[in-house]
Design an enzyme around this catalytic site. Sequence first.
Site, PDB file in Angstrom:
ATOM      1  N   ASP A   9      23.116  75.060  46.873  1.00 52.88           N
ATOM      2  CA  ASP A   9      24.394  74.692  46.258  1.00 52.88           C
ATOM      3  C   ASP A   9      25.414  75.755  46.646  1.00 52.88           C
ATOM      4  OD1 ASP A   9      26.261  73.341  44.580  1.00 52.88           O
ATOM      5  OD2 ASP A   9      25.949  74.873  43.057  1.00 52.88           O
ATOM      6  N   SER A  10      26.671  75.466  46.369  1.00 52.00           N
ATOM      7  CA  SER A  10      27.722  76.450  46.633  1.00 52.00           C
ATOM      8  C   SER A  10      27.591  77.651  45.683  1.00 52.00           C
ATOM      9  CB  SER A  10      29.091  75.803  46.466  1.00 52.00           C
ATOM     10  OG  SER A  10      29.201  75.225  45.179  1.00 52.00           O
ATOM     11  N   TYR A  41      33.247  75.369  47.168  1.00 47.40           N
ATOM     12  CA  TYR A  41      33.306  74.503  48.344  1.00 47.40           C
ATOM     13  C   TYR A  41      34.312  73.364  48.128  1.00 47.40           C
ATOM     14  CZ  TYR A  41      28.938  76.339  50.456  1.00 47.40           C
ATOM     15  OH  TYR A  41      27.971  77.111  51.043  1.00 47.40           O
ATOM     16  N   GLY A  42      34.571  73.060  46.857  1.00 50.26           N
ATOM     17  CA  GLY A  42      35.333  71.857  46.489  1.00 50.26           C
ATOM     18  C   GLY A  42      36.723  71.768  47.082  1.00 50.26           C
ATOM     19  N   CYS A  72      24.764  70.362  46.064  1.00 51.48           N
ATOM     20  CA  CYS A  72      26.221  70.397  45.992  1.00 51.48           C
ATOM     21  C   CYS A  72      26.801  69.032  46.386  1.00 51.48           C
ATOM     22  CB  CYS A  72      26.730  71.472  46.956  1.00 51.48           C
ATOM     23  SG  CYS A  72      28.510  71.611  46.991  1.00 51.48           S
ATOM     24  N   ASN A  73      27.592  68.452  45.502  1.00 56.47           N
ATOM     25  CA  ASN A  73      28.201  67.148  45.791  1.00 56.47           C
ATOM     26  C   ASN A  73      29.137  67.226  46.994  1.00 56.47           C
ATOM     27  OD1 ASN A  73      27.985  64.934  43.269  1.00 56.47           O
ATOM     28  ND2 ASN A  73      27.416  67.019  42.779  1.00 56.47           N
ATOM     29  N   THR A  74      29.888  68.329  47.083  1.00 61.22           N
ATOM     30  CA  THR A  74      30.849  68.460  48.182  1.00 61.22           C
ATOM     31  C   THR A  74      30.113  68.552  49.525  1.00 61.22           C
ATOM     32  OG1 THR A  74      32.219  69.692  46.605  1.00 61.22           O
ATOM     33  CG2 THR A  74      32.939  69.686  48.882  1.00 61.22           C
ATOM     34  N   GLU A 151      32.074  78.005  34.522  1.00 60.48           N
ATOM     35  CA  GLU A 151      31.730  79.362  34.970  1.00 60.48           C
ATOM     36  C   GLU A 151      32.198  80.407  33.963  1.00 60.48           C
ATOM     37  OE1 GLU A 151      31.625  80.223  39.012  1.00 60.48           O
ATOM     38  OE2 GLU A 151      30.404  78.422  39.217  1.00 60.48           O
ATOM     39  N   CYS A 183      29.654  66.172  40.316  1.00 57.21           N
ATOM     40  CA  CYS A 183      29.752  67.605  40.637  1.00 57.21           C
ATOM     41  C   CYS A 183      28.630  68.323  39.886  1.00 57.21           C
ATOM     42  CB  CYS A 183      31.114  68.137  40.207  1.00 57.21           C
ATOM     43  SG  CYS A 183      31.290  69.923  40.385  1.00 57.21           S
ATOM     44  N   THR A 184      28.084  69.343  40.544  1.00 50.20           N
ATOM     45  CA  THR A 184      26.946  70.076  39.963  1.00 50.20           C
ATOM     46  C   THR A 184      27.219  70.613  38.560  1.00 50.20           C
ATOM     47  OG1 THR A 184      27.829  71.956  41.190  1.00 50.20           O
ATOM     48  CG2 THR A 184      25.868  70.874  42.091  1.00 50.20           C
ATOM     49  N   HIS A 185      28.469  71.022  38.315  1.00 59.16           N
ATOM     50  CA  HIS A 185      28.768  71.692  37.041  1.00 59.16           C
ATOM     51  C   HIS A 185      28.944  70.727  35.868  1.00 59.16           C
ATOM     52  CE1 HIS A 185      29.548  74.919  39.809  1.00 59.16           C
ATOM     53  NE2 HIS A 185      29.904  75.773  38.855  1.00 59.16           N
TER      54      HIS A 185
END
Length: 271
Positions: A9-10, A41-42, A72-74, A151, A183-185
């Site tokens: 992931d980023s 990365y987004g 990572c989705n991006t 974050e 998105c991961t978050h």
Amino acid sequence: MNNPIGIFDSGVGGLTVFDAIRRKLPAQDIVYFGDTARVPYGSKSQSTIIRYSFENASFLVRQNIKLLIVACNTSSAYALYELKKKFDLPIIGVIEPGARKAVEITKNRRIGIIGTEGTIKSGAYEKAIKRLNENCEIFCKPTPLFVPLVEENWIEHSVTKQVIEEYLKDLMNSDIDTLILGCTHYPVLKNMIREVIGNEITLVDSAESVAEEIMRIHLFENYEKSNSKAKYQFFVSDNPQKFEVLGRRILNLDLEDVEMVYFAEMWVKGR
Ligand code: DGL
């Protein structure tokens, strides 16, 4: 084949994917790489994301992984096709499983998608959904502020609730019955998102969907499962301490010995 599964992931957000996978496959060894030096990365361009993704994948392939998960989705949106061309191992991204789940779930065929600017701009979820059912109507919204809020650990914060309300108000007027957390978050904000949107809209957690996809492939490819306790290794490209702290919050698990990887080393050894 008892080799580990590799996840990249980023940064720290992909731990939501790690968590979903370890719950489904508790005996499976996993190597995780978080590109904490180059997150986010987004907001980056496709060529940069492809380059970063190649480097991350090269590093993990050198750890003798049997399967690569692009958490990572991006990266999944921009680099999955290129990764599959370059590397000779099974590679799974998060877009296809999330899209499939949404198409399975929706009743009125009106699907909302939230993600980073890059993921939304790429149209990757839209294309994946349309391939599965061209009659679906898609409503997209980039929601980039969700990442820094997670974050910052403002997971239950009133400001976060306001930001969610502001971002999602148009989507909620679109009569969608399904919303992809692209998105991961975002799975970390699931409870707060649920509070804002109510109970009528089904949330698709792309971390859960990718874990289900792996189960499917595991059966299909008949990977052996070991009975011993799983071994987890965590690598980052910067600030292992910060990763440990955020990781503990996301996983409710102590991450010991997060190791630092230097890009020079990745370049030389990863090629
Ligand atoms: N991991 C990214 C994603 O899922 C979110 C954080 C970033 O922008 O790097 O798209």
